[in-house]
Design a protein around this motif. Structure first.
Motif, PDB file in Angstrom:
ATOM      1  N   LEU A   1       0.469   3.418  -3.341  1.00 26.23           N
ATOM      2  CA  LEU A   1      -0.142   4.750  -3.244  1.00 26.23           C
ATOM      3  C   LEU A   1       0.866   5.839  -3.595  1.00 26.23           C
ATOM      4  O   LEU A   1       0.490   6.855  -4.191  1.00 26.23           O
TER       5      LEU A   1
ATOM      6  N   SER B   1      -9.736   5.656  -4.991  1.00 29.53           N
ATOM      7  CA  SER B   1     -10.938   5.410  -4.193  1.00 29.53           C
ATOM      8  C   SER B   1     -10.538   4.661  -2.933  1.00 29.53           C
ATOM      9  O   SER B   1     -10.078   3.523  -2.993  1.00 29.53           O
ATOM     10  N   PHE B   2     -10.701   5.322  -1.776  1.00 27.33           N
ATOM     11  CA  PHE B   2     -10.303   4.687  -0.519  1.00 27.33           C
ATOM     12  C   PHE B   2     -11.202   3.494  -0.192  1.00 27.33           C
ATOM     13  O   PHE B   2     -10.772   2.553   0.475  1.00 27.33           O
TER      14      PHE B   2
ATOM     15  N   ILE C   1      -9.613   0.709  -2.077  1.00 24.85           N
ATOM     16  CA  ILE C   1      -8.362   0.312  -1.420  1.00 24.85           C
ATOM     17  C   ILE C   1      -8.647  -0.588  -0.221  1.00 24.85           C
ATOM     18  O   ILE C   1      -8.005  -1.632  -0.035  1.00 24.85           O
TER      19      ILE C   1
ATOM     20  N   ASN D   1       0.823  -1.208   0.000  1.00 23.11           N
ATOM     21  CA  ASN D   1       0.000   0.000   0.000  1.00 23.11           C
ATOM     22  C   ASN D   1       0.859   1.262   0.000  1.00 23.11           C
ATOM     23  O   ASN D   1       0.561   2.225  -0.709  1.00 23.11           O
TER      24      ASN D   1
END
Length: 411
Positions: A344, A373-374, A377, A340
């Protein structure tokens, strides 16, 4: 006390664990998880980014829904006028979720210089036009000012400007054909007040934006006659629903069409991105799961003696399996964390610095867009953790085959 978790923590913290034979295999498994989540994040973010950016650009040129006469042709040129005095204009009070309604009228023409020419569609708009889209992609100058009796200012794309070797504030000669065969073409001069570059080559090379009164004069229409109406929605996801509602509320002589219906091939192509994304996600999870299974089996085989001792002390197979599943979960979480962070970081770098470019003739964008888009994720991380954990349950049953007498003797 959860003694299975306690033992798992001691194994993870132990120096022998870090220097064991399984250490490189564990690192490979963590790397596989990290690479998997990086690729999945990039696939989802770029897939959504392309979808949203392409559809937003199409809506910027065409609106979400267009309302025209039924007997109008399927080309971009407005042939049959629509009366501007409609119940739904200037506000569509009977339908919610509508951002703006704007009039337009299109006229086919040719831009000419001393050495070259270019075919264009003159899109006439009025004071109700929402310039948000073109202001975002404005390269030079400003949008035309319609707060005057008559304006000759037009907005032209960088593509056309470069082809005709023009620049900002230049005067351009435009020729428009008459609808009657016996009439001679009309020549008009316009001033380039602004230059835009949306990256949507299909529209950039065609559209010139100016005053609707110019089109009305060329077509000999009255002030209340327009080519049609463009409806902008608050939420694109409701376009099919709102399109049906709009169709049911307009007059019988009028027809409405969403941009999805008008450009079905483009939107069908966009939908293929979803299939590609799901395929990539499935492949990455399978690869990560296989690496984790390998790491788990090595961990179990490396600690056969410990398993035998725990069984001899009264631990059940389920409890011992929990120890190794906790251990494996820690490795998955570690891989997800680094994946991540790196994924990111790559997406934010692309979002702000536009490093990766694309061919606008093929993809309708000049740079690779990303949409972070969290929710996506979180779902990706939870889904990866859950599926990898499920894949480890069956291999962990090998612990039930280890007999204390043989494993302790083996040690």
């Amino acid at each position: 006390m959860n003694y299975e978790l306690f033992i798992a923590k001691r194994i993870i913290a132990g120096k022998k664990y870090k220097n064991s034979i399984s250490s490189p295999i564990i690192k490979i498994a963590i790397t596989a998880i990290a690479l998997g989540i990086i690729i999945m994040l990039i696939a989802v973010a770029t897939g959504l980014g392309l979808q949203y950016k392409i559809r937003d650009k199409m809506a910027g040129f065409k609106g979400h829904v267009q309302i025209v006469n039924y007997d109008n042709n399927n080309s971009d040129v407005s042939t049959t006028p629509v009366d501007k005095n409609q119940d739904f204009y200037p506000k569509f009070d009977s339908i919610s979720g509508i951002k703006n309604i704007q009039v337009f009228a299109n006229k086919g023409g040719i831009l000419r210089t001393e050495t070259d020419f270019e075919g264009i569609i003159f899109k006439g708009v009025s004071t109700d036009y929402d310039w948000t889209f073109f202001e975002e992609y404005l390269v030079e100058g400003k949008v035309p000012d319609f707060n005057q009796i008559r304006t000759k200012e037009v907005l032209l794309s960088q593509t056309v400007v470069n082809r005709l070797q023009l620049k900002l504030n230049d005067t351009i000669l435009a020729t428009f054909l008459k609808t009657e065969n016996s009439k001679l073409p009309s020549n008009r001069k316009y001033i380039i007040s602004g230059i835009y570059n949306s990256g949507f080559a299909q529209f950039d090379k065609s559209f010139m934006i100016g005053d609707i009164r110019e089109v009305q004069t060329l077509n000999k229409w009255t002030d209340n006659q327009v080519g049609g109406f463009e409806v902008l929605l608050d939420n694109f996801d409701e376009i099919d629903k709102k399109g049906n509602e709009i169709y049911s509320k307009i007059g019988v002589t009028l027809n409405s069409k969403t941009i999805i219906e008008a450009y079905l091939n483009v939107f069908e192509w966009i939908k293929l991105f979803d299939n590609n994304v799901w395929f990539i996600i499935a492949i990455m999870i399978v690869i990560a799961g296989i690496n984790m299974i390998t790491a788990l089996l090595v961990l179990i085989l490396e600690r056969v003696q410990m398993i035998g001792i725990l069984k001899a002390l009264g631990s059940t197979n389920t409890s011992i399996r929990k120890v190794f599943l906790y251990n494996a979960s820690y490795l998955i979480l570690k891989g997800l964390f680094w994946g991540n962070v790196i994924g990111l970081a790559i997406l934010f770098i692309q979002h702000y610095f536009k490093i990766i470019t694309l061919n606008p003739e093929t993809y309708y964008v000049t740079t690779m867009p990303v949409y972070i888009s969290f929710t996506a994720i979180i779902l990706l991380n939870i889904g990866t953790l859950f599926l990898c954990f499920l894949m480890l349950i069956i291999p962990s049953y090998i612990i039930t085959k280890i007999e204390p007498s043989k494993s302790i003797k083996f040690a």
